[in-house]
Design a protein around this motif. Structure first.
Motif, PDB file in Angstrom:
ATOM      1  N   MET A   1      36.533  38.470 -83.474  1.00  0.00           N
ATOM      2  CA  MET A   1      37.779  37.894 -82.977  1.00  0.00           C
ATOM      3  C   MET A   1      38.142  36.576 -83.664  1.00  0.00           C
ATOM      4  SD  MET A   1      39.232  39.826 -80.752  1.00  0.00           S
ATOM      5  CE  MET A   1      38.701  41.213 -81.746  1.00  0.00           C
ATOM      6  N   LEU A   2      37.395  36.211 -84.706  1.00  0.00           N
ATOM      7  CA  LEU A   2      37.671  34.945 -85.378  1.00  0.00           C
ATOM      8  C   LEU A   2      39.099  34.877 -85.913  1.00  0.00           C
ATOM      9  CD1 LEU A   2      34.586  33.739 -87.448  1.00  0.00           C
ATOM     10  CD2 LEU A   2      35.844  32.519 -85.681  1.00  0.00           C
ATOM     11  N   THR A   3      39.628  36.008 -86.381  1.00  0.00           N
ATOM     12  CA  THR A   3      40.991  36.007 -86.902  1.00  0.00           C
ATOM     13  C   THR A   3      41.977  35.594 -85.829  1.00  0.00           C
ATOM     14  OG1 THR A   3      40.461  37.762 -88.480  1.00  0.00           O
ATOM     15  CG2 THR A   3      42.782  37.402 -87.983  1.00  0.00           C
ATOM     16  N   VAL A   4      41.826  36.171 -84.643  1.00  0.00           N
ATOM     17  CA  VAL A   4      42.712  35.819 -83.533  1.00  0.00           C
ATOM     18  C   VAL A   4      42.491  34.370 -83.112  1.00  0.00           C
ATOM     19  CG1 VAL A   4      43.317  36.344 -81.135  1.00  0.00           C
ATOM     20  CG2 VAL A   4      42.790  38.197 -82.729  1.00  0.00           C
ATOM     21  N   ILE A   5      41.218  33.973 -83.000  1.00  0.00           N
ATOM     22  CA  ILE A   5      40.895  32.618 -82.559  1.00  0.00           C
ATOM     23  C   ILE A   5      41.465  31.583 -83.518  1.00  0.00           C
ATOM     24  CG2 ILE A   5      38.950  31.014 -82.292  1.00  0.00           C
ATOM     25  CD1 ILE A   5      37.340  33.400 -81.159  1.00  0.00           C
ATOM     26  N   GLN A   6      41.437  31.873 -84.816  1.00  0.00           N
ATOM     27  CA  GLN A   6      41.943  30.922 -85.796  1.00  0.00           C
ATOM     28  C   GLN A   6      43.448  31.008 -85.967  1.00  0.00           C
ATOM     29  OE1 GLN A   6      39.296  32.069 -89.114  1.00  0.00           O
ATOM     30  NE2 GLN A   6      38.469  30.009 -89.018  1.00  0.00           N
ATOM     31  N   ALA A   7      44.039  32.144 -85.598  1.00  0.00           N
ATOM     32  CA  ALA A   7      45.481  32.306 -85.771  1.00  0.00           C
ATOM     33  C   ALA A   7      46.273  31.545 -84.722  1.00  0.00           C
ATOM     34  CB  ALA A   7      45.861  33.792 -85.721  1.00  0.00           C
ATOM     35  N   ILE A   8      45.628  31.191 -83.594  1.00  0.00           N
ATOM     36  CA  ILE A   8      46.290  30.444 -82.538  1.00  0.00           C
ATOM     37  C   ILE A   8      46.110  28.953 -82.818  1.00  0.00           C
ATOM     38  CG2 ILE A   8      46.413  30.028 -80.046  1.00  0.00           C
ATOM     39  CD1 ILE A   8      47.134  32.840 -80.814  1.00  0.00           C
ATOM     40  N   PRO A   9      47.186  28.153 -82.743  1.00  0.00           N
ATOM     41  CA  PRO A   9      47.008  26.701 -82.907  1.00  0.00           C
ATOM     42  C   PRO A   9      45.987  26.157 -81.926  1.00  0.00           C
ATOM     43  CG  PRO A   9      49.341  27.288 -82.894  1.00  0.00           C
ATOM     44  CD  PRO A   9      48.587  28.526 -82.511  1.00  0.00           C
ATOM     45  N   GLY A  10      45.190  25.221 -82.370  1.00  0.00           N
ATOM     46  CA  GLY A  10      44.170  24.630 -81.513  1.00  0.00           C
ATOM     47  C   GLY A  10      42.831  24.599 -82.203  1.00  0.00           C
ATOM     48  N   LEU A  11      41.864  23.973 -81.543  1.00  0.00           N
ATOM     49  CA  LEU A  11      40.523  23.862 -82.101  1.00  0.00           C
ATOM     50  C   LEU A  11      39.774  25.176 -81.977  1.00  0.00           C
ATOM     51  CD1 LEU A  11      39.626  20.399 -80.557  1.00  0.00           C
ATOM     52  CD2 LEU A  11      40.412  20.853 -82.884  1.00  0.00           C
ATOM     53  N   THR A  12      38.959  25.481 -82.964  1.00  0.00           N
ATOM     54  CA  THR A  12      38.195  26.726 -82.952  1.00  0.00           C
ATOM     55  C   THR A  12      37.315  26.821 -81.714  1.00  0.00           C
ATOM     56  OG1 THR A  12      38.162  26.743 -85.373  1.00  0.00           O
ATOM     57  CG2 THR A  12      36.521  28.097 -84.247  1.00  0.00           C
ATOM     58  N   ALA A  13      36.633  25.733 -81.355  1.00  0.00           N
ATOM     59  CA  ALA A  13      35.739  25.746 -80.194  1.00  0.00           C
ATOM     60  C   ALA A  13      36.513  26.000 -78.906  1.00  0.00           C
ATOM     61  CB  ALA A  13      34.986  24.424 -80.107  1.00  0.00           C
ATOM     62  N   GLY A  14      37.654  25.331 -78.752  1.00  0.00           N
ATOM     63  CA  GLY A  14      38.458  25.519 -77.547  1.00  0.00           C
ATOM     64  C   GLY A  14      39.003  26.924 -77.434  1.00  0.00           C
ATOM     65  N   ASN A  15      39.518  27.467 -78.525  1.00  0.00           N
ATOM     66  CA  ASN A  15      40.049  28.827 -78.506  1.00  0.00           C
ATOM     67  C   ASN A  15      38.957  29.849 -78.209  1.00  0.00           C
ATOM     68  OD1 ASN A  15      42.495  27.721 -79.109  1.00  0.00           O
ATOM     69  ND2 ASN A  15      42.632  28.535 -81.178  1.00  0.00           N
ATOM     70  N   ALA A  16      37.761  29.627 -78.754  1.00  0.00           N
ATOM     71  CA  ALA A  16      36.643  30.540 -78.484  1.00  0.00           C
ATOM     72  C   ALA A  16      36.252  30.499 -77.014  1.00  0.00           C
ATOM     73  CB  ALA A  16      35.447  30.174 -79.355  1.00  0.00           C
ATOM     74  N   ALA A  17      36.229  29.300 -76.419  1.00  0.00           N
ATOM     75  CA  ALA A  17      35.908  29.185 -75.000  1.00  0.00           C
ATOM     76  C   ALA A  17      36.955  29.887 -74.144  1.00  0.00           C
ATOM     77  CB  ALA A  17      35.805  27.704 -74.609  1.00  0.00           C
ATOM     78  N   ILE A  18      38.222  29.725 -74.498  1.00  0.00           N
ATOM     79  CA  ILE A  18      39.293  30.400 -73.764  1.00  0.00           C
ATOM     80  C   ILE A  18      39.128  31.914 -73.856  1.00  0.00           C
ATOM     81  CG2 ILE A  18      41.784  30.806 -73.686  1.00  0.00           C
ATOM     82  CD1 ILE A  18      42.096  27.910 -74.764  1.00  0.00           C
ATOM     83  N   TYR A  19      38.807  32.399 -75.049  1.00  0.00           N
ATOM     84  CA  TYR A  19      38.641  33.845 -75.239  1.00  0.00           C
ATOM     85  C   TYR A  19      37.523  34.395 -74.361  1.00  0.00           C
ATOM     86  CZ  TYR A  19      37.530  38.313 -77.316  1.00  0.00           C
ATOM     87  OH  TYR A  19      37.269  39.653 -77.473  1.00  0.00           O
ATOM     88  N   VAL A  20      36.355  33.753 -74.414  1.00  0.00           N
ATOM     89  CA  VAL A  20      35.212  34.230 -73.624  1.00  0.00           C
ATOM     90  C   VAL A  20      35.544  34.164 -72.128  1.00  0.00           C
ATOM     91  CG1 VAL A  20      32.811  33.803 -72.995  1.00  0.00           C
ATOM     92  CG2 VAL A  20      33.527  33.600 -75.382  1.00  0.00           C
ATOM     93  N   GLY A  21      36.131  33.047 -71.693  1.00  0.00           N
ATOM     94  CA  GLY A  21      36.462  32.900 -70.277  1.00  0.00           C
ATOM     95  C   GLY A  21      37.466  33.927 -69.813  1.00  0.00           C
TER      96      GLY A  21
END
Length: 400
Positions: free
Chosen positions: A58-78
């Motif tokens: 899911m890195l492509t999606v996580i990086q395609a959204i504006p924001g920090l990689t760590a924050g987007n990854a946490a949002i995805y998992v949550g």
């Protein structure tokens, strides 16, 4: 994965999400990618809440959204494991350690004897290591991001616009998004598919400014440095360039996402605890809202030519911004003054004359630059060890 989650009550999921992301952010140093790997270990291999390799896929999606990689990854998992409340709990947990630790560090930052030669040398060593770190990141990202002459031209144009003409990086990022979006829409139309989907005034300014930063951040916190320089140093004069580089150095060696660390630092400097909180929330809010929208239609988002177009457009600009930041770091560490471009241009045209300006190479910083670059590129030791080692070497070799 679904059966594993089905056996965990909702309240317990929220508690485990919060606790595990809090621990990850508290003990993992090195930015978003290190946090993703730690989350993969816990939520895939230990708890079995996600499929094997899902986060990395899911890195492509996580990086395609504006924001920090760590924050987007946490949002995805949550979101994947506990819906909207899970996304919020994970995001708060990943940012909270940074807020607490950076506020405590900020309280003592003013008592650091910056006039001390050893302290100055240590910061020069750290800035030198940051230069090497950014160069290593560029080398690793280059094959994935720069595609053909157009991508190379966009990256070089970004470096020239930011470094030589002080063009606002937001304009360049917006242009990259617009060009990439247009390219993606054209591909989409070809496939005939449709895709839908200090005072109160200063505090408000801080909040809106960091919302803007969060909206323009793709990937890690280092991509934000040109924006910070443009807005906080050049336009508003809230910081000097040396202060910003020192904050960036400390953010690299404190736990939590580097982008959150830096936002908390800058917010605390301007508005104390409340300013730190406002800047942190502002930086993370855009990615939280946009990730929620993206995850509601994950399959279409992931496969969208428009999303791929945005990434193709924003990638070269991000590389250019990182390269411009590297030159600025070098001028604060390895070099004693800005590069003498006028003199170098004269040399290139065959006008050979002796140089009499202030530019010199800091010989003590040169071995730090080469050594830190080599160990980071070869993965010989962690970022934190490299930064601390560079600070120690700088104190010994770079006293000014």
């Amino acid at each position: 994965m679904e059966s594993e989650l089905a056996n965990v009550p909702f309240g317990k999921r929220i508690r485990l999400l919060f606790w595990n992301f809090f621990k990850i952010a508290l003990f993992v140093v090195g930015g978003g990618y290190a946090i993703i790997l730690a989350a993969e270990e816990i939520f895939v291999r230990k708890l079995r809440w996600l499929k094997d390799g899902e986060l990395l896929e899911m890195l492509t999606v996580i990086q395609a959204i504006p924001g920090l990689t760590a924050g987007n990854a946490a949002i995805y998992v949550g979101y994947r494991t506990a819906g909207q409340w899970g996304a919020l709990a994970a995001l708060v947990a990943v940012a909270l350690p940074s807020y607490i630790i950076i506020c405590l560090v900020s309280l003592g930052f003013g008592v650091i004897p910056m006039e001390n030669l050893y302290v100055q040398g240590a910061f020069i060593g750290v800035r030198t290591a940051l230069s090497a770190l950014t160069i290593v990141a560029i080398v690793r990202l280059w094959p994935k991001v720069i595609r053909g002459a157009i991508g190379l031209g966009a990256a070089l144009f970004t470096i020239e616009a930011v470094y030589f003409y002080a063009v606002n990086p937001a304009i360049l990022l917006g242009a990259g998004i617009a060009v990439g979006t247009a390219h993606g829409i054209r591909q989409q139309l070809r496939k005939n598919t449709v895709n839908t989907e200090s005072g109160m005034a200063e505090i408000i300014t801080l909040f809106l400014l960091f919302c803007w930063f969060g909206l323009l951040c793709f990937g890690g916190g280092s991509a934000l440095m040109p924006l910070y320089i443009q807005e906080l140093v050049d336009s508003r004069h809230w910081l000097t360039l040396h202060e910003l580089s020192d904050f960036a150095a400390i953010s690299q060696v404190t736990p939590g996402p580097i982008g959150v660390n830096l936002a908390t630092f800058l917010g605390f400097r301007q508005g104390g605890y409340f300013g730190a909180l406002i800047c942190t929330i502002g930086l993370l809010l855009p990615s939280y809202l946009l990730m929620q929208l993206a995850l509601r239609s994950l399959a279409r988002w992931e496969e969208s030519p428009v999303v791929r177009g945005i990434m193709d457009g924003i990638g070269p600009v991000t590389i250019g911004l990182m390269a411009a930041t590297t030159v600025i770091y070098l001028e604060l560490s390895l070099f004693t003054a800005p590069l003498p471009w006028a003199y170098l241009t004269e040399l290139a045209t065959g006008k050979l004359e002796a140089y009499h300006g202030p530019f010199r190479l800091c010989l003590g910083a040169l071995p730090i630059f080469l050594l830190s670059g080599w160990v980071l590129y070869r993965n010989k030791c962690s970022i934190m060890v490299t930064i601390f080692g560079s600070a120690a070497l700088g104190a010994l070799l770079c006293r000014i």
